[in-house]
Motif scaffolding. Structure first.
Motif, PDB file in Angstrom:
ATOM      1  N   ARG A 157       0.745  -1.272  -0.094  1.00 18.18           N
ATOM      2  CA  ARG A 157      -0.023  -0.018  -0.058  1.00 18.18           C
ATOM      3  C   ARG A 157       0.777   1.371  -0.091  1.00 18.18           C
ATOM      4  N   ARG A 158       1.983   1.205   0.828  1.00 18.73           N
ATOM      5  CA  ARG A 158       2.723   2.469   1.008  1.00 18.73           C
ATOM      6  C   ARG A 158       3.860   2.519  -0.133  1.00 18.73           C
ATOM      7  N   GLY A 159       4.209   3.689  -0.285  1.00 19.55           N
ATOM      8  CA  GLY A 159       5.608   3.724  -1.044  1.00 19.55           C
ATOM      9  C   GLY A 159       5.443   3.284  -2.584  1.00 19.55           C
ATOM     10  N   ARG A 160       4.424   3.610  -3.190  1.00 18.84           N
ATOM     11  CA  ARG A 160       3.899   3.135  -4.341  1.00 18.84           C
ATOM     12  C   ARG A 160       5.140   3.850  -5.248  1.00 18.84           C
ATOM     13  N   ARG A 161       5.381   4.963  -5.270  1.00 19.18           N
ATOM     14  CA  ARG A 161       6.476   5.740  -5.920  1.00 19.18           C
ATOM     15  C   ARG A 161       7.627   4.875  -5.966  1.00 19.18           C
ATOM     16  N   ILE A 162       7.993   4.375  -4.881  1.00 15.71           N
ATOM     17  CA  ILE A 162       9.799   3.596  -4.913  1.00 15.71           C
ATOM     18  C   ILE A 162       9.323   1.925  -4.959  1.00 15.71           C
ATOM     19  N   MET A 163       8.218   1.613  -5.144  1.00 12.49           N
ATOM     20  CA  MET A 163       8.224  -0.036  -5.090  1.00 12.49           C
ATOM     21  C   MET A 163       8.709  -0.381  -6.379  1.00 12.49           C
ATOM     22  N   MET A 164       9.141  -1.636  -6.279  1.00 13.13           N
ATOM     23  CA  MET A 164       9.453  -2.456  -7.404  1.00 13.13           C
ATOM     24  C   MET A 164       8.426  -3.040  -8.170  1.00 13.13           C
ATOM     25  N   THR A 165       8.358  -3.100  -9.486  1.00  6.93           N
ATOM     26  CA  THR A 165       7.483  -3.858 -10.219  1.00  6.93           C
ATOM     27  C   THR A 165       7.804  -5.481  -9.944  1.00  6.93           C
ATOM     28  N   PRO A 166       6.870  -6.254 -10.240  1.00  8.15           N
ATOM     29  CA  PRO A 166       6.872  -7.559 -10.332  1.00  8.15           C
ATOM     30  C   PRO A 166       8.288  -8.335 -10.973  1.00  8.15           C
ATOM     31  N   ALA A 167       8.631  -7.529 -12.268  1.00  8.61           N
ATOM     32  CA  ALA A 167       9.914  -7.959 -12.707  1.00  8.61           C
ATOM     33  C   ALA A 167      11.008  -7.529 -12.197  1.00  8.61           C
ATOM     34  N   GLU A 168      10.773  -6.374 -11.719  1.00  5.87           N
ATOM     35  CA  GLU A 168      12.177  -5.771 -10.807  1.00  5.87           C
ATOM     36  C   GLU A 168      12.398  -6.735  -9.876  1.00  5.87           C
ATOM     37  N   GLU A 201      20.526   5.035  -3.316  1.00  4.93           N
ATOM     38  CA  GLU A 201      21.035   3.728  -3.934  1.00  4.93           C
ATOM     39  C   GLU A 201      20.183   2.506  -3.247  1.00  4.93           C
ATOM     40  N   LEU A 202      19.295   2.848  -2.247  1.00  2.22           N
ATOM     41  CA  LEU A 202      18.891   1.758  -1.257  1.00  2.22           C
ATOM     42  C   LEU A 202      17.747   1.057  -1.967  1.00  2.22           C
ATOM     43  N   ARG A 203      17.687  -0.383  -1.985  1.00  2.17           N
ATOM     44  CA  ARG A 203      16.634  -1.073  -2.767  1.00  2.17           C
ATOM     45  C   ARG A 203      16.528  -2.297  -2.069  1.00  2.17           C
ATOM     46  N   GLY A 204      15.569  -3.011  -1.990  1.00  5.81           N
ATOM     47  CA  GLY A 204      15.015  -4.107  -1.110  1.00  5.81           C
ATOM     48  C   GLY A 204      13.826  -4.942  -1.329  1.00  5.81           C
ATOM     49  N   VAL A 205      13.702  -5.892  -0.692  1.00  9.69           N
ATOM     50  CA  VAL A 205      12.400  -6.651  -1.022  1.00  9.69           C
ATOM     51  C   VAL A 205      12.465  -7.211   0.772  1.00  9.69           C
ATOM     52  N   PRO A 233       5.813 -16.074  -0.207  1.00 11.71           N
ATOM     53  CA  PRO A 233       5.407 -15.172   0.403  1.00 11.71           C
ATOM     54  C   PRO A 233       3.866 -14.917   0.409  1.00 11.71           C
ATOM     55  N   GLU A 234       3.586 -14.403   1.643  1.00 12.31           N
ATOM     56  CA  GLU A 234       1.996 -14.072   1.695  1.00 12.31           C
ATOM     57  C   GLU A 234       1.940 -12.535   1.315  1.00 12.31           C
ATOM     58  N   ALA A 235       3.036 -11.820   2.019  1.00 15.95           N
ATOM     59  CA  ALA A 235       3.101 -10.435   1.780  1.00 15.95           C
ATOM     60  C   ALA A 235       4.673  -9.966   1.196  1.00 15.95           C
ATOM     61  N   VAL A 236       4.766  -9.228   0.307  1.00 14.17           N
ATOM     62  CA  VAL A 236       5.929  -8.891  -0.286  1.00 14.17           C
ATOM     63  C   VAL A 236       5.926  -7.113  -0.438  1.00 14.17           C
ATOM     64  N   THR A 237       6.940  -6.717   0.289  1.00 18.58           N
ATOM     65  CA  THR A 237       7.096  -4.971   0.249  1.00 18.58           C
ATOM     66  C   THR A 237       8.523  -4.647  -0.322  1.00 18.58           C
ATOM     67  N   SER A 238       8.477  -4.224  -1.241  1.00 18.81           N
ATOM     68  CA  SER A 238       9.793  -3.488  -2.012  1.00 18.81           C
ATOM     69  C   SER A 238       9.945  -2.089  -2.043  1.00 18.81           C
ATOM     70  N   TRP A 239      11.338  -1.739  -2.220  1.00 21.72           N
ATOM     71  CA  TRP A 239      11.604  -0.145  -2.364  1.00 21.72           C
ATOM     72  C   TRP A 239      12.855  -0.046  -3.189  1.00 21.72           C
ATOM     73  N   ASP A 240      12.956   1.055  -4.028  1.00 22.42           N
ATOM     74  CA  ASP A 240      13.973   1.196  -4.849  1.00 22.42           C
ATOM     75  C   ASP A 240      14.210   2.705  -4.570  1.00 22.42           C
ATOM     76  N   PHE A 241      15.000   3.306  -3.980  1.00 22.34           N
ATOM     77  CA  PHE A 241      15.049   4.727  -3.653  1.00 22.34           C
ATOM     78  C   PHE A 241      15.838   5.498  -4.807  1.00 22.34           C
TER      79      PHE A 241
END
Length: 152
Positions: free
Chosen positions: A6-17, A85-89, A141-149
């Motif tokens: 729900r949060r951080g949609r601007r920095i979330m990764m796509t499924p392919a990413e 440069e921070l990114r993660g899942v 996973p039942e929940a996945v959260t991602s970020w790519d600054f």
């Protein structure tokens, strides 16, 4: 069922990413909870098959014992040094134990693909070396959260 971020949609990764990131990274951080409620965090190599995270753990570890008692888990895979440069899942859910424990290499069709991925990624080998000390867990996973600054 995977929970949508729900949060951080601007920095979330796509499924392919997410797939590409998890395929290239080697080390994850595994969070477990002890019987008395204390958190435990440990690093572990993994393989990602596009659907599940495969964890190969020493069966005499605290992590293994805690997950046998309570298979609820959170895993973080991250990269980057500087803020931009921070990114993660983060993947959360319940692990399933797959195959013999400890693993000695007995035939197990369900482990053929993850073992091939893991061996190639982490050892540069075509087949998995078995030491009789490790065994497999699968986190779908039942929940996945991602970020790519880097997207900011």
């Amino acid at each position: 069922m995977t929970v949508a971020q729900r949060r951080g949609r601007r920095i979330m990764m796509t499924p392919a990413e997410i797939d590409a990131f998890l395929a290239e990274q080697r080390t994850c951080r595994v969070a477990t909870v002890s019987a008395d409620g204390r958190p435990h965090l440990s690093a572990l190599w993994f393989a990602w098959d596009g659907t599940s995270l495969w964890l190969y753990s020493i069966t005499r570890s605290r992590r293994w014992a805690e997950l046998r008692a309570n298979p609820t888990i959170a895993v973080v895979v991250d990269a980057g040094e500087e803020y931009g440069e921070l990114r993660g899942v983060e993947l959360a859910g319940t692990v399933e134990f797959v195959g013999e424990a400890p693993r000695t290499g007995l035939p197990c069709p369900e482990l053929e693909a993850p073992e091939q991925l893991f061996a190639a990624k982490n050892f540069g080998m075509e087949s998995m070396p078995h030491d009789g000390r490790h065994a497999w867990m699968r986190l779908t996973p039942e929940a996945v959260t991602s970020w790519d600054f880097r997207k900011i």
